[in-house]
Design a protein around this motif. Structure first.
Motif, PDB file in Angstrom:
ATOM      1  N   ILE A 152       0.842  -1.209   0.000  1.00 42.18           N
ATOM      2  CA  ILE A 152       0.000   0.000   0.000  1.00 42.18           C
ATOM      3  C   ILE A 152       0.870   1.249   0.000  1.00 42.18           C
ATOM      4  O   ILE A 152       0.621   2.187  -0.766  1.00 42.18           O
ATOM      5  N   LEU A 153       1.901   1.279   0.835  1.00 39.85           N
ATOM      6  CA  LEU A 153       2.781   2.451   0.875  1.00 39.85           C
ATOM      7  C   LEU A 153       3.471   2.670  -0.473  1.00 39.85           C
ATOM      8  O   LEU A 153       3.564   3.810  -0.959  1.00 39.85           O
ATOM      9  N   ASN A 154       3.928   1.603  -1.090  1.00 36.37           N
ATOM     10  CA  ASN A 154       4.557   1.687  -2.406  1.00 36.37           C
ATOM     11  C   ASN A 154       3.547   2.176  -3.450  1.00 36.37           C
ATOM     12  O   ASN A 154       3.855   3.037  -4.275  1.00 36.37           O
ATOM     13  N   HIS A 155       2.336   1.647  -3.395  1.00 38.06           N
ATOM     14  CA  HIS A 155       1.287   2.034  -4.337  1.00 38.06           C
ATOM     15  C   HIS A 155       0.933   3.515  -4.179  1.00 38.06           C
ATOM     16  O   HIS A 155       0.797   4.243  -5.169  1.00 38.06           O
ATOM     17  N   LEU A 156       0.806   3.973  -2.938  1.00 37.60           N
ATOM     18  CA  LEU A 156       0.505   5.386  -2.686  1.00 37.60           C
ATOM     19  C   LEU A 156       1.615   6.294  -3.226  1.00 37.60           C
ATOM     20  O   LEU A 156       1.350   7.340  -3.811  1.00 37.60           O
ATOM     21  N   LYS A 157       2.847   5.861  -3.045  1.00 32.34           N
ATOM     22  CA  LYS A 157       3.985   6.679  -3.455  1.00 32.34           C
ATOM     23  C   LYS A 157       4.128   6.758  -4.973  1.00 32.34           C
ATOM     24  O   LYS A 157       4.374   7.837  -5.520  1.00 32.34           O
ATOM     25  N   TYR A 158       3.962   5.634  -5.669  1.00 29.19           N
ATOM     26  CA  TYR A 158       4.281   5.595  -7.094  1.00 29.19           C
ATOM     27  C   TYR A 158       3.072   5.611  -8.032  1.00 29.19           C
ATOM     28  O   TYR A 158       3.220   5.864  -9.220  1.00 29.19           O
ATOM     29  N   HIS A 159       1.884   5.323  -7.527  1.00 24.81           N
ATOM     30  CA  HIS A 159       0.736   5.183  -8.432  1.00 24.81           C
ATOM     31  C   HIS A 159      -0.451   6.077  -8.110  1.00 24.81           C
ATOM     32  O   HIS A 159      -1.419   6.079  -8.861  1.00 24.81           O
ATOM     33  N   GLU A 161      -1.900   9.885  -7.384  1.00 26.46           N
ATOM     34  CA  GLU A 161      -1.615  11.303  -7.494  1.00 26.46           C
ATOM     35  C   GLU A 161      -1.666  11.941  -6.105  1.00 26.46           C
ATOM     36  O   GLU A 161      -2.634  11.775  -5.365  1.00 26.46           O
ATOM     37  N   ASN A 162      -0.602  12.646  -5.754  1.00 26.11           N
ATOM     38  CA  ASN A 162      -0.470  13.311  -4.446  1.00 26.11           C
ATOM     39  C   ASN A 162      -0.569  12.328  -3.277  1.00 26.11           C
ATOM     40  O   ASN A 162      -0.908  12.725  -2.170  1.00 26.11           O
ATOM     41  N   GLY A 163      -0.313  11.054  -3.511  1.00 30.74           N
ATOM     42  CA  GLY A 163      -0.358  10.070  -2.438  1.00 30.74           C
ATOM     43  C   GLY A 163      -1.749   9.800  -1.891  1.00 30.74           C
ATOM     44  O   GLY A 163      -1.900   9.300  -0.787  1.00 30.74           O
TER      45      GLY A 163
END
Length: 185
Positions: A152-159, A161-163
């Motif tokens: 989830i953290l990786n997805h929020l960071k890279y995928h 917009e604006n986390g």
């Protein structure tokens, strides 16, 4: 499924799908297809007769395993190409392709245009890009990942917009978990 032959509608759909960047040849005739939510664009054991470009809507591609469980391979929104795997080798489809919402596609007869498309460099580049995206998606689904928290953290960071995670169902699919598990995190 409802077929559409109106030239003005097809022209508009072609503009939405940016067909001029997909095909060099202008000698290809299209027709449109309207699928309602829940209708199948393709099913196993049906021979793929058409290439279809999803113009709008969302589709789900999945397989039913021998034990009856559903194995999701991809979700796609327009523009998204269907029939690419069957392009060179005419064969029955291996997967279910279901409309998750009302979906519009542009369809091209494989039987009629296969040889023209094999010589269309612009189309072949488009085909390679689409197959590469699908392979990457499948490889990511198959790889052993770290914990859900890290995914989830990786997805929020890279995928996102604006986390910011918007559209829980779609993101839960990409994270390979239920939307309820995303909320718990």
């Amino acid at each position: 499924m409802k077929r559409i032959y109106d030239k003005d509608i097809l022209f508009d759909w072609g503009q939405k799908a940016d067909l001029q960047s997909v095909f060099s040849s202008t000698a290809i005739d299209f027709f449109g297809c309207l699928y309602e939510k829940g209708e199948f664009l393709s099913q196993p054991c049906e021979e793929a007769e058409y290439l279809q470009i999803v113009v709008s809507g969302t589709i789900s591609i999945y397989h039913i395993r021998e034990d009856g469980t559903r194995y999701s391979l991809a979700q796609g929104q327009g523009p998204f190409l269907l029939g690419d795997m069957e392009f060179y080798q005419p064969s029955p489809s291996l997967f279910f392709v279901e409309a998750l919402m009302d979906t519009m596609t542009l369809a091209i007869s494989l039987k009629k245009y296969r040889e023209i498309l094999k010589n269309d460099t612009r189309f072949l580049n488009y085909l390679v890009r689409n197959l590469s995206r699908k392979l990457i998606s499948i490889a990511c689904l198959e790889s052993d990942n770290v914990s859900l928290k890290h995914r989830i953290l990786n997805h929020l960071k890279y995928h996102c917009e604006n986390g910011i995670l918007i559209g829980m169902e779609k993101h839960a699919f990409l994270l390979r978990c239920s939307s309820r598990r995303c909320y718990v995190f």
